[in-house]
Design a protein around this motif. Structure first.
Motif, short mmCIF file in Angstrom:
data_model
loop_
_atom_site.label_atom_id
_atom_site.label_comp_id
_atom_site.label_asym_id
_atom_site.label_seq_id
_atom_site.Cartn_x
_atom_site.Cartn_y
_atom_site.Cartn_z
N VAL A 110 58.03 -26.58 20.52
CA VAL A 110 59.45 -26.23 20.60
C VAL A 110 59.63 -25.19 21.69
O VAL A 110 58.70 -24.49 22.08
CB VAL A 110 60.00 -25.67 19.26
CG1 VAL A 110 60.07 -26.76 18.20
CG2 VAL A 110 59.18 -24.47 18.79
N PHE A 111 60.86 -25.10 22.16
CA PHE A 111 61.27 -24.05 23.09
C PHE A 111 62.36 -23.27 22.40
O PHE A 111 63.32 -23.85 21.88
CB PHE A 111 61.77 -24.67 24.40
CG PHE A 111 62.34 -23.67 25.36
CD1 PHE A 111 61.53 -22.67 25.91
CD2 PHE A 111 63.67 -23.71 25.73
CE1 PHE A 111 62.04 -21.74 26.80
CE2 PHE A 111 64.19 -22.79 26.63
CZ PHE A 111 63.38 -21.80 27.17
N VAL A 112 62.24 -21.94 22.35
CA VAL A 112 63.15 -21.10 21.56
C VAL A 112 63.92 -20.15 22.48
O VAL A 112 63.45 -19.03 22.77
CB VAL A 112 62.39 -20.31 20.49
CG1 VAL A 112 63.37 -19.49 19.63
CG2 VAL A 112 61.57 -21.23 19.60
N PRO A 113 65.11 -20.56 22.95
CA PRO A 113 66.01 -19.63 23.63
C PRO A 113 66.94 -19.00 22.61
O PRO A 113 67.03 -19.45 21.46
CB PRO A 113 66.78 -20.56 24.57
CG PRO A 113 66.89 -21.84 23.79
CD PRO A 113 65.62 -21.94 22.96
N GLY A 114 67.66 -17.97 23.04
CA GLY A 114 68.69 -17.43 22.16
C GLY A 114 69.80 -18.45 21.97
O GLY A 114 70.31 -18.64 20.87
N GLY A 115 70.18 -19.13 23.05
CA GLY A 115 71.22 -20.15 22.99
C GLY A 115 72.57 -19.61 23.41
O GLY A 115 72.78 -18.40 23.56
N ASP A 116 73.50 -20.55 23.59
CA ASP A 116 74.83 -20.22 24.11
C ASP A 116 75.86 -19.93 23.03
O ASP A 116 76.89 -19.34 23.30
CB ASP A 116 75.35 -21.39 24.96
CG ASP A 116 74.45 -21.67 26.15
OD1 ASP A 116 73.77 -20.74 26.60
OD2 ASP A 116 74.43 -22.82 26.60
N ALA A 117 75.60 -20.38 21.82
CA ALA A 117 76.61 -20.32 20.76
C ALA A 117 76.74 -18.90 20.20
O ALA A 117 75.85 -18.06 20.35
CB ALA A 117 76.25 -21.29 19.64
N GLU A 118 77.85 -18.65 19.52
CA GLU A 118 77.97 -17.46 18.69
C GLU A 118 77.00 -17.62 17.52
O GLU A 118 76.79 -18.72 17.03
CB GLU A 118 79.40 -17.30 18.17
CG GLU A 118 80.41 -16.95 19.24
CD GLU A 118 80.12 -15.61 19.88
OE1 GLU A 118 79.78 -14.65 19.14
OE2 GLU A 118 80.22 -15.50 21.12
#
Length: 285
Positions: free
Chosen positions: A104-112
């Motif tokens: 897996v790759f774990v970014p913070g992401g763009d969503a709230e």
């Protein structure tokens, strides 16, 4: 002088070839992606699938499972802010591992934030608590300044996450000098995880602009949406080319202390064009 140049050119080409042979492709979870990958990408290429706030993690996982079924090694993006908490995370882990997904790759992401995970580190800590279900866990590196986080904080974040991850994937940059300085700074700090260098594949400016404004998914497209000048650099005559970028980066990437093991190519779903570019460049090298 000629001998020194010949040796330098040979070393540069060897570095470029090694990285191209270890290139993986980032794709967007659209209706046509599966067909594009199956028709154009050999099974030895690893595929990563972005996460879209508008489509939800389900679209990412569905595509990742289908591509895994075709025989690809697939890396779904597990965007931290799109996961509500440890209960949902445990269900996701069970689903993915049951489907044969080990990366897996774990970014913070763009969503709230949807719940308990305001950032990648908090989700990574829960993955450890759940028994480290994935053999390979990637985290984001920012060679360029992050629009909302200071440079010192981004390096510190990699340091904090190093115990929970196996490698770093760098976000886009177009400046080899930036890559060199960032690599040196990161390694001097003691962050020694292997790096996959993020770079764009060959893209058509019109298609890219339409996709960025229409879909708006993932770290890569967010970068492009906020940096309009990027389009000109990718498409203008005499502007950015992947070959020239790699050639200029090669001395830094090939250094023994750099620990750069491959490329993470942002395809923007121009998948056939990306694979054709990679194989052609390999043949010429």
């Amino acid at each position: 002088m000629r001998n020194k140049l010949d040796v330098g050119g040979k070393t540069r080409n060897q570095t470029m070839r090694r990285l191209l042979e270890q290139a993986r492709y980032e794709v967007l979870p659209t209706e046509s992606t599966e067909q594009k990958v199956v028709e154009n990408v050999p099974l030895d290429r690893m595929i990563t699938v972005t996460a879209s706030p508008s489509k939800g993690l389900g679209a990412t996982f569905d595509l990742a499972e289908r591509l895994t079924g075709h025989g690809y090694a697939v890396v779904p993006h597990l965007a931290a802010r799109m996961v509500s908490g440890r209960g949902e995370l445990a269900e996701i882990c069970d689903r993915l591992t049951s489907g044969g997904i080990t990366r897996v790759f774990v970014p913070g992401g763009d969503a709230e934030p949807a719940g308990d995970y305001p950032d990648a580190l908090s989700l990574l800590e829960d993955l450890v608590a759940l028994g480290r279900p994935f053999a390979h866990v990637g985290i984001t590196g920012y060679p360029e300044s992050h629009p909302q986080i200071s440079d010192d904080m981004t390096v510190q974040a990699m340091w904090d996450k190093r115990r929970h991850a196996t490698h770093i994937v760098s976000n886009l940059t177009f400046d080899p000098a930036v890559i060199k300085v960032w690599l040196e700074r990161m390694r001097k700090r003691g962050i020694t995880m292997p790096l996959l260098l993020g770079m764009p594949g060959p893209v058509d400016r019109t298609k890219l602009l339409g996709m960025a404004t229409r879909i708006g998914v993932g770290e890569s497209t967010r970068f492009l949406a906020k940096h309009k000048g990027t389009f000109a650099r990718l498409a203008a005559p005499g502007g950015f080319t992947g070959e020239r970028f790699l050639a200029r980066c090669a001395p830094a990437l090939g250094a023994p202390t750099a620990f750069v093991e491959g490329l993470h190519v942002f395809t923007f779903n121009q998948i056939a064009e990306t694979e054709a570019w990679r194989t052609d460049l390999l043949q010429r090298l």
